[in-house]
Scaffold this active site. Structure first.
Site, short mmCIF file in Angstrom:
data_model
loop_
_atom_site.label_atom_id
_atom_site.label_comp_id
_atom_site.label_asym_id
_atom_site.label_seq_id
_atom_site.Cartn_x
_atom_site.Cartn_y
_atom_site.Cartn_z
N ILE A 162 -0.99 41.86 52.48
CA ILE A 162 -1.48 40.76 51.66
C ILE A 162 -0.41 39.69 51.50
O ILE A 162 -0.69 38.50 51.51
CB ILE A 162 -1.94 41.28 50.29
CG1 ILE A 162 -3.11 42.26 50.45
CG2 ILE A 162 -2.34 40.14 49.37
CD1 ILE A 162 -3.55 42.90 49.15
N LYS A 164 4.29 39.20 50.78
CA LYS A 164 5.57 39.80 50.43
C LYS A 164 6.38 38.80 49.62
O LYS A 164 6.19 37.58 49.72
CB LYS A 164 6.34 40.22 51.68
CG LYS A 164 6.82 39.08 52.56
CD LYS A 164 7.53 39.61 53.78
CE LYS A 164 8.06 38.46 54.65
NZ LYS A 164 9.16 37.73 53.99
N GLY A 165 7.26 39.34 48.80
CA GLY A 165 8.14 38.51 48.00
C GLY A 165 9.58 38.83 48.30
O GLY A 165 9.93 39.30 49.39
N CYS A 166 10.44 38.60 47.31
CA CYS A 166 11.86 38.84 47.52
C CYS A 166 12.25 40.29 47.26
O CYS A 166 13.38 40.68 47.54
CB CYS A 166 12.67 37.93 46.61
SG CYS A 166 12.32 38.14 44.85
N ALA A 168 9.50 43.06 47.36
CA ALA A 168 8.41 44.01 47.64
C ALA A 168 7.45 43.41 48.65
O ALA A 168 7.45 42.21 48.91
CB ALA A 168 7.66 44.36 46.35
N ALA A 169 6.64 44.29 49.22
CA ALA A 169 5.54 43.91 50.09
C ALA A 169 4.26 44.49 49.52
O ALA A 169 4.27 45.60 48.96
CB ALA A 169 5.77 44.41 51.51
N VAL A 170 3.14 43.77 49.67
CA VAL A 170 1.87 44.17 49.09
C VAL A 170 0.85 44.35 50.20
O VAL A 170 0.74 43.50 51.10
CB VAL A 170 1.37 43.14 48.06
CG1 VAL A 170 0.09 43.63 47.39
CG2 VAL A 170 2.44 42.86 47.01
N LYS A 186 -11.74 57.37 59.82
CA LYS A 186 -11.04 57.91 60.99
C LYS A 186 -11.52 57.23 62.26
O LYS A 186 -10.76 56.98 63.19
CB LYS A 186 -11.26 59.42 61.06
CG LYS A 186 -10.46 60.20 60.02
CD LYS A 186 -10.72 61.69 60.16
CE LYS A 186 -9.94 62.47 59.11
NZ LYS A 186 -10.20 63.93 59.21
N ASP A 362 9.63 34.76 35.02
CA ASP A 362 9.47 34.41 36.44
C ASP A 362 8.08 33.84 36.69
O ASP A 362 7.46 34.11 37.72
CB ASP A 362 9.72 35.64 37.31
CG ASP A 362 9.94 35.27 38.78
OD1 ASP A 362 10.24 34.10 39.05
OD2 ASP A 362 9.80 36.15 39.65
#
EC number: 2.7.11.1
Length: 581
Positions: A162, A164-166, A168-170, A186, A362
């Protein structure tokens, strides 16, 4: 014996003084019979009965009875002095004295009437607040029916990235509950704990039409310095857990119980305009889609030879929102009224944080998520609490003893009282209005302009040095009340800046209380009548529709946070702005 005589003599002298002040020496106060002091005035000897042949009697009574008699005498004296004062003021002081006395009485009556009106208004606000507090709770948790599930990464089907930041990744994710869902996933290359980019060779990468949607989002933190133990990870990244739900850390099957320290972060109460962390757990870092391209340096060495990350990290499960505020504004231009409602939602969320003693620190359009209601109106949610101040021991007052103290994550949207703070032995940074200032800066983006505190060039402003006169004007299509509010939120001095609660009330009154503000004499009883009308209309609108629209939700939040004092402050602020135009 000597002590008793001394007490009796003192009591006689006291009575004599009291009788002299009253001007009627022959009577005791409140008893209707002559007292011992009367004999003194007539020249008789105290302690002896009047008249020839009378037998001598002892002076006074026993000590307890004497004190009771003295207390009754003083009470009678006070009552008579009060009556004499009233009689003299009314009948003997002349016309001027009567007028003063009458004016004083009328003033007291008006004050009592005002106080009674204020008490009625406060009581009405409290009753309305109690009704809507129960009705303004956040929506249902998507994982409420699976309280013992979702605490292992292997239970989720992870989709595409979706963002990413400084730190984390989502990724989008879902959690299948039925065996047939597993069979379908599967066949599409989606395996538990793996994404399409990590599927086995030869498996199809395109999703079949029956592939499940992704109602959840998983945020994978980048662990470079926290170590690999679960407890160390949870303690180091504890700020991310501030908006966690009660069951987010209560899992079994490998989940670690989070031991909250005495100086640990607060747990934020739920709010419709603030993200909720549904699950939080530690697990081994997997190779997710795009990891080798987007963030290879933070991967563990087993996944990337030059990676600096540890093998385990923190995973947060949240609701999946369609886009961020920045993404929404790139393709949509909200109307002035809709933009004002979006600004109002941010102020409601910030007010909730302040009431909980938490500062986000933030706030920016990338950290605000958006979803649309059935009418296409955006609903805003504040996310990403990795830089928040949520300390139980200090609240919103951060001791700033050295430059090593972390002041927050977003330097561009840092309030002036934060950016200009200088460390010292007793220096303290007050964050109670810092997030409200950031909302004022984000308002420019919501109303279609460039944020003046971003970018470069002459139009760029810095929070540490700008002046209010340098702020760019909002478009003429924006209502004057909203323009005044944005400028008030961006005041350099925090003491001149309205709180988030007052600012939110200003927008509520501007949006839905125009006929109240139009009155020449705004009175509390008129305000209470308007509040009761709004309450009835909001309850009716809430019952008539299965899913509340954004406007109804905002009215319910307003009534759930109703306070007479802050509402009056907002009304006075609006009236002063309009009078100055």
């Amino acid at each position: 014996m000597a002590v008793r005589q001394a007490l009796g003599r003192g009591l006689q002298l006291g009575r004599a003084l009291l009788l002299r002040f009253t001007g009627k020496p022959g009577r005791a106060y409140g008893l209707g019979r002559p007292g011992p002091a009367a004999g003194c005035v007539r020249g008789e000897r105290p302690g002896w009965a009047a008249g020839p042949g009378a037998e001598p009697r002892r002076v006074g009574l026993g000590l307890p009875n004497r004190l009771r008699f003295f207390r009754q005498s003083v009470a009678g004296l006070a009552a008579r002095l009060q009556r004499q004062f009233v009689v003299r003021a009314w009948g003997c002081a002349g016309p001027c004295g009567r007028a003063v006395f009458l004016a004083f009485g009328l003033g007291l009556g008006l004050i009592e009437e005002k106080q009674a009106e204020s008490r009625r208004a406060v009581s009405a606000c409290q009753e309305i607040q109690a009704i809507f507090t129960q009705k303004s709770k956040p929506g249902p948790d998507p994982l409420d029916t699976r309280r013992l599930q979702g605490f292992r990464l292997e239970e989720y089907l992870i989709g595409q990235s979706i963002g990413k930041g400084c730190s984390a990744a989502v990724y989008e994710a879902t959690m299948p509950t039925l065996p047939q869902n597993l069979e379908v996933t599967k066949s599409t290359g989606l395996l538990p704990g793996r994404g399409p980019g990590t599927s086995a060779p030869g498996e199809g990468q395109e999703r079949a039409p029956g592939a499940p949607a992704f109602p959840l989002a998983i945020k994978m933190m980048w662990n470079i310095s926290a170590g690999s133990s679960s407890e160390a990870i949870l303690n180091t990244m504890s700020q991310e857990l501030v908006p966690a739900s009660r069951v987010a850390l209560a899992g079994e099957y490998g989940a670690v119980t989070y031991r909250k320290s005495k100086r640990g972060p607060k747990q934020l109460a739920p709010h419709p305009n603030i993200i909720r962390v549904l699950r939080a757990f530690t697990s081994s870092v997997p190779l997710l889609p795009g990891a080798l391209v987007d963030y290879p340096d933070v991967l563990p060495s087993r996944l990337h030879p030059e990676g600096l990350g540890h093998g385990r990290t923190l995973f947060l499960v949240m609701k999946n929102y369609p886009c961020t505020l920045r993404q929404y504004l790139c393709v949509n231009t909200p109307s002035p009224r809709l933009a004002a409602m979006m600004l109002l939602q941010l102020l409601e969320g910030v007010d909730h944080l302040v009431q909980q003693g938490i500062a986000h620190r933030d706030l920016k359009s990338d950290n605000i998520l958006v979803e649309l209601d059935p009418d296409g109106c955006p609903w805003l949610v504040i996310a990403d609490f990795g830089c928040c101040l949520a300390d139980e021991s200090i609240g919103l007052q951060l001791p700033f003893s050295s430059w090593y103290v972390d002041r927050g994550g977003n330097g561009c949207l840092m309030a002036p009282e934060v950016s200009t703070a200088r460390p010292g032995p007793r220096a303290v940074i007050d964050y109670s209005k810092a997030d409200a200032w950031a909302v004022g800066a984000i308002a420019y983006e919501i109303f279609g302009l460039v944020n003046p505190f971003y970018g470069q060039g002459k139009a760029h402003l810095e929070s540490r040095s700008y002046q209010e006169a340098q702020l760019p004007a909002l478009p003429e299509s924006v209502p004057p009340d909203v323009r005044q509010l944005v400028r008030a939120l961006l005041q350099r001095e925090a003491s001149k800046r309205p709180s988030a609660r007052v600012a939110a009330n200003v927008l509520h009154l501007s949006l839905w209380g125009e006929h109240i503000l139009a009155l020449k004499n705004l009175k509390l009883d008129k305000m209470v009548g308007w509040l009761l009308q709004q309450s009835a209309a909001t309850l009716l609108a809430n019952r008539l529709t299965e899913k509340c629209c954004v406007e109804t939700k905002m009215k319910m939040l307003f009534l759930a946070n109703l306070e007479c004092e802050t509402l009056c402050q907002a009304a006075l602020l609006l009236c002063s702005w309009r009078a100055a135009l």
